[in-house]
Design a protein around this motif. Structure first.
Motif, PDB file in Angstrom:
ATOM      1  N   ILE A  23      -4.687  -2.714  -0.475  1.00  0.00           N
ATOM      2  CA  ILE A  23      -4.416  -2.308  -1.877  1.00  0.00           C
ATOM      3  C   ILE A  23      -3.704  -1.159  -1.999  1.00  0.00           C
ATOM      4  O   ILE A  23      -3.824  -0.141  -1.556  1.00  0.00           O
ATOM      5  N   THR A  24      -2.613  -1.055  -2.929  1.00  0.00           N
ATOM      6  CA  THR A  24      -1.675   0.021  -3.100  1.00  0.00           C
ATOM      7  C   THR A  24      -2.195   0.635  -4.505  1.00  0.00           C
ATOM      8  O   THR A  24      -1.980  -0.114  -5.519  1.00  0.00           O
ATOM      9  N   LEU A  25      -2.380   1.677  -4.260  1.00  0.00           N
ATOM     10  CA  LEU A  25      -2.519   2.405  -5.394  1.00  0.00           C
ATOM     11  C   LEU A  25      -1.586   3.399  -5.996  1.00  0.00           C
ATOM     12  O   LEU A  25      -0.767   3.906  -4.862  1.00  0.00           O
ATOM     13  N   LEU A  26      -1.093   3.662  -7.116  1.00  0.00           N
ATOM     14  CA  LEU A  26      -0.116   4.408  -7.628  1.00  0.00           C
ATOM     15  C   LEU A  26      -0.578   5.644  -8.553  1.00  0.00           C
ATOM     16  O   LEU A  26      -1.555   5.599  -9.597  1.00  0.00           O
ATOM     17  N   GLU A  27      -0.293   6.820  -8.237  1.00  0.00           N
ATOM     18  CA  GLU A  27      -0.338   8.003  -9.104  1.00  0.00           C
ATOM     19  C   GLU A  27       0.751   8.578  -9.646  1.00  0.00           C
ATOM     20  O   GLU A  27       1.471   8.867  -8.945  1.00  0.00           O
ATOM     21  N   ILE A  28       0.947   8.568 -11.047  1.00  0.00           N
ATOM     22  CA  ILE A  28       2.065   9.206 -11.356  1.00  0.00           C
ATOM     23  C   ILE A  28       1.807  10.616 -12.102  1.00  0.00           C
ATOM     24  O   ILE A  28       0.785  10.586 -13.008  1.00  0.00           O
ATOM     25  N   ASN A  41      -2.659  -1.875  -7.832  1.00  0.00           N
ATOM     26  CA  ASN A  41      -2.023  -3.013  -7.618  1.00  0.00           C
ATOM     27  C   ASN A  41      -2.739  -4.254  -7.434  1.00  0.00           C
ATOM     28  O   ASN A  41      -2.779  -4.930  -6.276  1.00  0.00           O
ATOM     29  N   ASP A  42      -3.873  -4.413  -8.199  1.00  0.00           N
ATOM     30  CA  ASP A  42      -4.662  -5.615  -7.850  1.00  0.00           C
ATOM     31  C   ASP A  42      -5.356  -6.114  -9.072  1.00  0.00           C
ATOM     32  O   ASP A  42      -4.951  -5.739 -10.065  1.00  0.00           O
ATOM     33  N   ASN A  43      -6.220  -7.191  -9.146  1.00  0.00           N
ATOM     34  CA  ASN A  43      -7.033  -7.602 -10.225  1.00  0.00           C
ATOM     35  C   ASN A  43      -7.888  -7.130 -10.708  1.00  0.00           C
ATOM     36  O   ASN A  43      -8.536  -7.678 -11.726  1.00  0.00           O
ATOM     37  N   ALA A  44      -8.811  -5.985 -10.230  1.00  0.00           N
ATOM     38  CA  ALA A  44      -9.856  -5.355 -10.584  1.00  0.00           C
ATOM     39  C   ALA A  44      -9.708  -3.981 -10.515  1.00  0.00           C
ATOM     40  O   ALA A  44      -9.024  -3.397  -9.333  1.00  0.00           O
ATOM     41  N   ASN A  45     -10.194  -2.878 -11.139  1.00  0.00           N
ATOM     42  CA  ASN A  45     -10.169  -1.676 -11.090  1.00  0.00           C
ATOM     43  C   ASN A  45     -10.936  -1.236  -9.919  1.00  0.00           C
ATOM     44  O   ASN A  45     -12.023  -1.922  -9.272  1.00  0.00           O
TER      45      ASN A  45
END
Length: 158
Positions: A23-28, A41-45
């Motif tokens: 799973i790829t996570l993105l923090e801005i 970038n997934d279908n669930a938190n």
């Protein structure tokens, strides 16, 4: 550069029928944000390292490799809410924002397998998506000194 992936992560990457996908996570991050934007970038938190990432699809185009050019990647996030557009408009196009990408496995969300932080620039928005260039500032085009004395900058001494 060699990366120190866990044995389970290496096995998942090499498998054609892995039981789970990375799973790829993105923090801005930006100074105008009270806390970073965090999406998965997934279908669930998912919660990683005590922080919740909201499920939201995004796409990353990997950097190109052209000679005499800094590598640039591109990020595309679905335009799903007014908050994102409000932040882009009020922050002057999100100048100075950074994007941190983190890869984890759902079974071990607190173990960061890989991460990178890049600058966001050239943000454009349509009704369906928001796109941005990812890269680094080209420090080689900056002058090495603040003031240069030549006939154009200091004509009185010549």
């Amino acid at each position: 550069m060699a990366r120190a992936y866990s044995a389970e992560f290496k096995s998942t990457l090499a498998s054609t029928a892995a039981p789970e996908a990375p799973i790829t996570l993105l923090e801005i991050n930006h100074s105008a944000l009270s806390e970073p934007v965090r999406v998965a970038n997934d279908n669930a938190n998912i919660t990683s390292s005590g922080v919740e990432y909201i499920a939201c699809p995004f796409r990353i185009a990997l950097p190109d490799d052209f000679e005499n050019q800094l590598p640039k990647a591109q990020l595309a996030v679905d335009n799903i809410g007014k908050e994102l557009m409000y932040w882009i408009e009020t922050s002057g196009g999100a100048k100075g924002a950074t994007a941190r990408f983190i890869q984890i496995m759902r079974s071990r969300p607190n173990l960061i397998e890989w991460e990178i932080t890049m600058n966001l620039s050239n943000i454009e928005a349509t009704v369906t998506e928001v796109t941005a260039d990812l890269g680094y500032e080209n420090i080689f085009t900056r002058p090495a000194i603040a003031m240069r004395f030549d006939p154009f900058t200091a004509p009185g001494i010549f």
